[in-house]
Write an enzyme that holds these catalytic residues in place. Structure first.
Site, PDB file in Angstrom:
ATOM      1  N   CYS A 159       0.853  -1.183   0.000  1.00  0.00           N
ATOM      2  CA  CYS A 159       0.000   0.000   0.000  1.00  0.00           C
ATOM      3  C   CYS A 159       0.894   1.239   0.000  1.00  0.00           C
ATOM      4  O   CYS A 159       1.781   1.383   0.846  1.00  0.00           O
ATOM      5  CB  CYS A 159      -0.909  -0.003   1.227  1.00  0.00           C
ATOM      6  SG  CYS A 159      -1.908   1.495   1.396  1.00  0.00           S
ATOM      7  N   CYS A 213       0.299   3.461   3.516  1.00  0.00           N
ATOM      8  CA  CYS A 213       0.791   3.076   4.843  1.00  0.00           C
ATOM      9  C   CYS A 213       1.917   2.057   4.812  1.00  0.00           C
ATOM     10  O   CYS A 213       2.407   1.644   5.857  1.00  0.00           O
ATOM     11  CB  CYS A 213      -0.363   2.526   5.683  1.00  0.00           C
ATOM     12  SG  CYS A 213      -1.074   1.004   5.012  1.00  0.00           S
ATOM     13  N   CYS A 233      -1.437  -9.756   0.119  1.00  0.00           N
ATOM     14  CA  CYS A 233      -1.454 -10.560  -1.104  1.00  0.00           C
ATOM     15  C   CYS A 233      -2.496 -10.029  -2.075  1.00  0.00           C
ATOM     16  O   CYS A 233      -3.466  -9.366  -1.690  1.00  0.00           O
ATOM     17  CB  CYS A 233      -1.742 -12.030  -0.771  1.00  0.00           C
ATOM     18  SG  CYS A 233      -3.379 -12.305  -0.063  1.00  0.00           S
ATOM     19  N   HIS A 242      -6.175 -10.065   0.158  1.00  0.00           N
ATOM     20  CA  HIS A 242      -6.055  -9.226   1.344  1.00  0.00           C
ATOM     21  C   HIS A 242      -5.719  -7.770   1.003  1.00  0.00           C
ATOM     22  O   HIS A 242      -6.037  -6.866   1.786  1.00  0.00           O
ATOM     23  CB  HIS A 242      -5.001  -9.808   2.291  1.00  0.00           C
ATOM     24  CG  HIS A 242      -5.472 -11.062   2.975  1.00  0.00           C
ATOM     25  ND1 HIS A 242      -4.682 -12.176   3.128  1.00  0.00           N
ATOM     26  CD2 HIS A 242      -6.671 -11.378   3.518  1.00  0.00           C
ATOM     27  CE1 HIS A 242      -5.369 -13.119   3.757  1.00  0.00           C
ATOM     28  NE2 HIS A 242      -6.576 -12.662   4.001  1.00  0.00           N
ATOM     29  N   HIS A 299      -7.851  -4.704   2.421  1.00  0.00           N
ATOM     30  CA  HIS A 299      -7.230  -3.582   3.120  1.00  0.00           C
ATOM     31  C   HIS A 299      -7.809  -2.259   2.625  1.00  0.00           C
ATOM     32  O   HIS A 299      -8.118  -1.354   3.419  1.00  0.00           O
ATOM     33  CB  HIS A 299      -5.716  -3.628   2.903  1.00  0.00           C
ATOM     34  CG  HIS A 299      -4.991  -2.417   3.425  1.00  0.00           C
ATOM     35  ND1 HIS A 299      -4.857  -2.142   4.761  1.00  0.00           N
ATOM     36  CD2 HIS A 299      -4.360  -1.394   2.763  1.00  0.00           C
ATOM     37  CE1 HIS A 299      -4.176  -1.013   4.921  1.00  0.00           C
ATOM     38  NE2 HIS A 299      -3.871  -0.543   3.721  1.00  0.00           N
ATOM     39  N   HIS A 339      -6.083   4.798   1.107  1.00  0.00           N
ATOM     40  CA  HIS A 339      -5.365   3.560   0.790  1.00  0.00           C
ATOM     41  C   HIS A 339      -5.828   2.982  -0.553  1.00  0.00           C
ATOM     42  O   HIS A 339      -6.058   1.776  -0.677  1.00  0.00           O
ATOM     43  CB  HIS A 339      -5.558   2.538   1.912  1.00  0.00           C
ATOM     44  CG  HIS A 339      -5.162   3.039   3.273  1.00  0.00           C
ATOM     45  ND1 HIS A 339      -3.948   2.727   3.851  1.00  0.00           N
ATOM     46  CD2 HIS A 339      -5.816   3.839   4.153  1.00  0.00           C
ATOM     47  CE1 HIS A 339      -3.881   3.309   5.054  1.00  0.00           C
ATOM     48  NE2 HIS A 339      -4.993   4.002   5.246  1.00  0.00           N
ATOM     49  N   CYS A 379      -4.864   1.212  -8.912  1.00  0.00           N
ATOM     50  CA  CYS A 379      -5.769   2.063  -8.136  1.00  0.00           C
ATOM     51  C   CYS A 379      -7.091   1.319  -7.951  1.00  0.00           C
ATOM     52  O   CYS A 379      -7.768   0.997  -8.937  1.00  0.00           O
ATOM     53  CB  CYS A 379      -6.018   3.394  -8.856  1.00  0.00           C
ATOM     54  SG  CYS A 379      -7.223   4.458  -8.013  1.00  0.00           S
ATOM     55  N   CYS A 386     -10.223   3.407  -9.127  1.00  0.00           N
ATOM     56  CA  CYS A 386     -10.422   3.368 -10.582  1.00  0.00           C
ATOM     57  C   CYS A 386     -10.615   1.947 -11.086  1.00  0.00           C
ATOM     58  O   CYS A 386     -11.055   1.732 -12.219  1.00  0.00           O
ATOM     59  CB  CYS A 386      -9.225   3.990 -11.300  1.00  0.00           C
ATOM     60  SG  CYS A 386      -8.868   5.681 -10.815  1.00  0.00           S
ATOM     61  N   CYS A 391      -2.276 -14.362 -19.798  1.00  0.00           N
ATOM     62  CA  CYS A 391      -2.012 -15.670 -20.405  1.00  0.00           C
ATOM     63  C   CYS A 391      -2.316 -15.658 -21.898  1.00  0.00           C
ATOM     64  O   CYS A 391      -1.701 -16.397 -22.675  1.00  0.00           O
ATOM     65  CB  CYS A 391      -2.806 -16.756 -19.697  1.00  0.00           C
ATOM     66  SG  CYS A 391      -4.593 -16.438 -19.625  1.00  0.00           S
ATOM     67  N   HIS A 397      -8.585 -19.528 -19.209  1.00  0.00           N
ATOM     68  CA  HIS A 397      -7.125 -19.493 -19.204  1.00  0.00           C
ATOM     69  C   HIS A 397      -6.599 -20.005 -20.542  1.00  0.00           C
ATOM     70  O   HIS A 397      -7.189 -20.912 -21.141  1.00  0.00           O
ATOM     71  CB  HIS A 397      -6.603 -20.364 -18.059  1.00  0.00           C
ATOM     72  CG  HIS A 397      -5.110 -20.360 -17.913  1.00  0.00           C
ATOM     73  ND1 HIS A 397      -4.388 -19.206 -17.660  1.00  0.00           N
ATOM     74  CD2 HIS A 397      -4.193 -21.368 -17.990  1.00  0.00           C
ATOM     75  CE1 HIS A 397      -3.094 -19.512 -17.583  1.00  0.00           C
ATOM     76  NE2 HIS A 397      -2.965 -20.806 -17.778  1.00  0.00           N
TER      77      HIS A 397
END
Length: 500
Positions: A21, A24, A29, A36, A40, A62, A75, A78, A148, A451
């Site tokens: 980030c 901070c 991950c 996460h 956050h 953040h 971002c 965005c 890919c 994929h």
């Protein structure tokens, strides 16, 4: 950001896809691991209940984070990647800080690990071929975030020898030295839009793929150029591999026509002149290696059903897009017993058969001087050196783009194209035979998801390219693949095969 690199996410302790980030400096991950980093950001948007927000707190949301591996910036507000920087260049300073940590803190550790793993890694990449030991020299491509589709096309093109060798033999445009030697560079908008060359970045990528590196190559510089000159592919959403291939070949062709980054147009054309003039097919101007290798010519024949007037038109092509006949669209696997097996020949026959145009495609007849019902038929007037066949697996319905998951049987060698030629009597006995060199496969149900992987033949062995992972495979496995794009190379006539 003074902690050692690489950063490990603080919540799940995963070492995959760490994002920092920029507000901070906490590390989490990415969304394709446990998500996460996004959580956050979302947690930071929850209004503070016990304290009144200040103007400063409203600004600290953040929203921007950086990939600790590729240094790309994202971002969350965005919901897209960004390439611009602050007026003070703070984002670039963070990148340089991460690069310095990577280049200094772990230099000795990398050397130590490299020596320890040298023997085991080398042994794992050795195999027996005809009693002799050879090295597995193929290199994977890092997935930069749903890239890919690009990796599968690049790996396929890298195994088309004449095409690949042309670019690898071009002179290098830029040689980094001094402080930037051996370090990854990250392009920013401040460097200017003119300082990019698709040909040069494509050349660098091809050179990196067969040098025997034990770590995957990151094509971020090439992808940056793609962003610059192909706006359709900006962002990190899943894209159509066939559409990307066409854009890539078209832009390579256009850049080669005009010269690139200081390499004069005369040098480019001189390189192209080494290819046989009889194998050139001009598309949008002068011939280049793109049209010399992939270029063919179709004859489009339209007949008015009212007066019988015949119209002929010659159209250059770089690939052929083939429908999967409707009667085969329910057969999904090779071993499924219900119904006949769909073959590549069925798709080619459907493409070249006489077709009556429907009411929405009425032909403007110059003799009748109005739109009339007509028939259409394609002939191949000239075959290319590399025949690229695209199976049309995605079709629009009223609101969705559905996938045709039918298995299509295709030959690995000896594809005979003679019966589709306009003048087959003028072709040699071997000039219409093609051998498979690469296959692009789409796994999943939709064009915007799933994929892409690729199979490709190199020096008599088949490889499976799945982003950064490269494994040896066999012809039986390749033959079972549900092909999306097939690359066939013209079989070379054996010396002395001509009639006496």
């Amino acid at each position: 950001l003074s902690s050692p690199w690489p950063h490990r996410p603080s919540l799940c302790r995963s070492n995959k896809s760490p994002w920092v980030c920029l507000t901070c400096s906490s590390v989490h991950c990415g969304r394709y691991v446990n998500g996460h980093a996004k959580k956050h950001y979302e947690d930071a948007q929850i209004p503070m209940t016990n304290h009144k927000k200040t103007e400063k707190q409203e600004k600290v949301q953040h929203t921007v984070c950086m990939d600790c591996s590729s240094y790309s910036t994202y971002c969350y507000r965005c919901d897209d990647f960004v390439v611009n920087d602050t007026k003070l260049g703070l984002v670039q300073k963070v990148r340089e800080h991460l690069q310095n940590l990577e280049n200094s803190a772990f230099t000795s550790d990398r050397h130590r690990k490299r020596k320890l793993l040298e023997n085991s890694s080398l042994n794992s990449k050795l195999l027996k071929v005809n009693g002799s030991t050879t090295a597995l020299c193929a290199t994977g491509l890092r997935n930069l975030g749903n890239t890919c589709f690009m990796n599968a096309i690049l790996q396929s093109l890298s195994n088309i020898q004449q095409f690949c060798c042309y670019f690898k033999e071009l002179p290098a445009v830029e040689l980094r030295n001094g402080k930037t030697a051996g370090r990854r560079t990250y392009h920013t908008r401040s460097q200017g839009d003119n300082n990019v060359s698709l040909v040069e970045e494509f050349r660098k990528t091809l050179c990196a793929l067969w040098q025997g590196s034990q770590t995957a190559f990151s094509p971020e510089s090439l992808f940056y150029v793609v962003w610059k000159i192909m706006p359709n592919f900006r962002g990190y959403q899943q894209q159509d591999a066939h559409e990307f291939m066409r854009y890539l070949l078209d832009h390579l062709h256009l850049e080669l026509q005009g010269g690139f980054n200081g390499v004069s147009r005369s040098v480019i054309l001189q390189e192209s002149s080494n290819l046989s003039a009889s194998n050139k097919c001009c598309i949008n101007g002068a011939s280049t290696v793109v049209t010399a290798i992939f270029g063919g010519i179709l004859q489009n024949e339209v007949n008015c059903l009212i007066c019988g007037t015949e119209s002929r038109k010659f159209d250059p092509f770089l690939d052929l897009s083939l429908d999967i006949p409707s009667q085969f669209r329910n057969k999904r696997t090779k071993n499924q017993e219900s119904g006949p097996m769909c073959t590549l020949r069925d798709c080619l026959r459907s493409f070249t058969d006489l077709e009556e145009l429907d009411e929405t495609e009425l032909y403007m007849c110059h003799k009748c001087k109005k739109k009339q019902k007509s028939t259409k038929k394609f002939w191949i007037q000239k075959l290319p050196k590399v025949l690229c066949l695209h199976l049309k697996r995605f079709h629009w319905t009223a609101y969705l783009r559905n996938k045709v998951d039918t298995y299509v049987e295709f030959p690995l060698r000896g594809l005979d194209m003679k019966c589709y030629l306009l003048e087959p009597e003028n072709s040699g006995p071997e000039s219409c035979l093609y051998d498979l060199v690469a296959v692009v496969v789409h796994h999943g149900s939709g064009v915007g998801s799933g994929h892409y992987t690729a199979y490709a033949a190199h020096e008599g062995r088949w490889f499976h390219f799945n982003d950064s992972t490269v494994t040896l495979t066999d012809e039986e496995t390749v033959g079972k693949a549900k092909a999306y794009i097939l690359f066939y190379v013209e079989r070379q006539a054996k010396p002395g095969a001509e009639k006496l």
